[in-house]
Enzyme design. Sequence first.
Site, short mmCIF file in Angstrom:
data_model
loop_
_atom_site.label_atom_id
_atom_site.label_comp_id
_atom_site.label_asym_id
_atom_site.label_seq_id
_atom_site.Cartn_x
_atom_site.Cartn_y
_atom_site.Cartn_z
N ASN A 19 -15.58 13.78 -24.34
CA ASN A 19 -16.46 13.89 -23.20
C ASN A 19 -17.01 12.50 -22.88
O ASN A 19 -16.48 11.50 -23.37
CB ASN A 19 -17.56 14.94 -23.44
N ASN A 53 -19.47 23.69 -31.68
CA ASN A 53 -18.85 22.37 -31.59
C ASN A 53 -19.84 21.31 -31.14
O ASN A 53 -20.86 21.61 -30.52
CB ASN A 53 -17.67 22.42 -30.62
N LYS A 100 -40.90 19.90 -43.37
CA LYS A 100 -41.94 19.41 -42.47
C LYS A 100 -41.66 19.82 -41.03
O LYS A 100 -40.50 19.94 -40.63
CB LYS A 100 -42.04 17.88 -42.56
N LYS A 181 -15.75 24.57 -15.59
CA LYS A 181 -16.57 23.38 -15.81
C LYS A 181 -15.69 22.23 -16.27
O LYS A 181 -14.77 22.42 -17.07
CB LYS A 181 -17.65 23.65 -16.86
N LYS A 183 -15.84 17.77 -17.39
CA LYS A 183 -16.66 16.67 -17.83
C LYS A 183 -16.71 15.57 -16.77
O LYS A 183 -15.74 15.35 -16.04
CB LYS A 183 -16.12 16.09 -19.14
N ASP A 212 -20.50 18.31 -16.18
CA ASP A 212 -21.30 18.06 -17.38
C ASP A 212 -21.16 16.61 -17.80
O ASP A 212 -20.06 16.15 -18.14
CB ASP A 212 -20.81 19.00 -18.49
N ALA A 213 -22.28 15.87 -17.82
CA ALA A 213 -22.28 14.46 -18.21
C ALA A 213 -22.59 14.25 -19.68
O ALA A 213 -22.57 13.11 -20.16
CB ALA A 213 -23.28 13.68 -17.36
N ASN A 214 -22.94 15.30 -20.41
CA ASN A 214 -23.20 15.22 -21.84
C ASN A 214 -24.23 14.15 -22.22
O ASN A 214 -24.11 13.48 -23.24
CB ASN A 214 -21.92 14.99 -22.63
N GLU A 238 -24.92 19.25 -15.08
CA GLU A 238 -25.42 19.51 -16.44
C GLU A 238 -25.71 18.23 -17.22
O GLU A 238 -24.91 17.29 -17.22
CB GLU A 238 -24.38 20.35 -17.19
N GLU A 264 -28.65 22.32 -24.35
CA GLU A 264 -27.78 22.56 -25.50
C GLU A 264 -28.10 21.66 -26.68
O GLU A 264 -27.75 21.99 -27.82
CB GLU A 264 -26.31 22.41 -25.12
N ASP A 291 -28.53 26.65 -27.60
CA ASP A 291 -27.41 27.18 -28.41
C ASP A 291 -27.96 27.69 -29.72
O ASP A 291 -28.44 26.91 -30.55
CB ASP A 291 -26.38 26.06 -28.64
N HIS A 321 -24.89 27.49 -24.49
CA HIS A 321 -23.76 26.66 -24.89
C HIS A 321 -23.09 27.30 -26.09
O HIS A 321 -23.68 28.09 -26.81
CB HIS A 321 -24.29 25.27 -25.25
N GLU A 340 -21.08 30.58 -22.04
CA GLU A 340 -19.96 29.65 -21.94
C GLU A 340 -18.73 30.26 -22.60
O GLU A 340 -18.84 31.12 -23.48
CB GLU A 340 -20.32 28.34 -22.62
N SER A 341 -17.55 29.82 -22.19
CA SER A 341 -16.30 30.24 -22.83
C SER A 341 -15.38 29.04 -22.98
O SER A 341 -15.34 28.17 -22.11
CB SER A 341 -15.60 31.31 -21.98
#
Length: 389
Positions: A19, A53, A100, A181, A183, A212-214, A238, A264, A291, A321, A340-341
């Site tokens: 990605n 993942n 903590k 979707k 990337k 999706d730009a991650n 995203e 996510e 997620d 996610h 998501e799939s």
Amino acid sequence: MRIVEIREKTVSIASDIANAYIDFSKMTCSVVAVVTDVIRDGKPVVGYGFNSNGRYGQGSLMRERFIPRLMEARPDSLIDEANGTLDPFRIWDRMMINEKPGGHGERSVAVGTIDMAVWDAVAKIEGKPLYRLLADRYRGGQADDKVWVYAAGGYYYPGKGVDKLKDEMKSYRDRGYKVVKIKIGGASLAEDLERIEAVIDVVGEGRNLCVDANGRFDLNTALDYAEALERYDLFWYEEAGDPLDYVIQNELAEAYGNPLATGENLFSHQDARNLVRYGGMRQDMDFMQFDCALSYGLVEYMRTLAVLEENGWSSRRVVPHGGHQMSLNIAAGLHLGGNESYPDVFKPFGGFADGIAVEDSWVRLPDVPGIGFEAKSELYALLKRELMG
């Protein structure tokens, strides 16, 4: 009733895909088995779990901290007496002893993976699919009988041009997915726009495409993309910036008139609260993507859902996610907005039960006890081989 043993192993899910931020050439995943002394059909009930993942396997944390704490606990301290089964909440509390607050990073993955296996065992002990158990306990017995899903793909990998990208998207459409979707951020803006337009040619309109730009972009780049993407009327844009940079998310929401999605890589209900407070997310159009398997498991996920509800968010704006059966069960049982799939990547962990087709982006769940791993033959074979062989 007690937990007899907890087994874990790290397995590879390496591939050539990438990605905008990472490649998956050395990606790993933890698998877990929670073995109980409850007998069903002549065999001990075993609950299975794995992490989603993008976060590596967490075997060392499990072995050093979380599994020993559970195995050292008095068995009766982990029991749900009212339901006559294991208690995921007591088990979660036990795992988090001497931890903590804050620092919601890799430990959230370790706990979430074990938590998944616990819920699988609990549902199997009760003889119900997990989504039915969740609906019975927390949604007045009303479960969704099918879940909206989208096909996540469109990764970068060597030699993959626009034609191959279009072929990939056509294959998702042929398999029943309406929304797909891809990337962005791993190429120039001009190249990404070419890829987007090619996919829209396949799926018909921007409303059938997510990007999706991650978390790759700084504020200026996120806004440059937003300006360029506006005209396509996409399903969502995203995770433009770092997940903890709420300023980027807030300014993006002010500048971009179409739906956004993120979450996510936020791992606690406190993170979710901060996103709601400071991220500018809009209840009427945006999507939350927390997620369960990465964020301390379903016990913590229900706290996250409670935070959203307290702040006026509908659970239907939550689309997890992960692309796997645990999130699918949560979506159906707790009335989320979809899931998501992963039809082609992260096998055998991505995807759903064998023989259940996706129809116009909707999928049903198998009527088997637990999460349903036994109804996904390739995944179940791996779990048994790695953990019970």
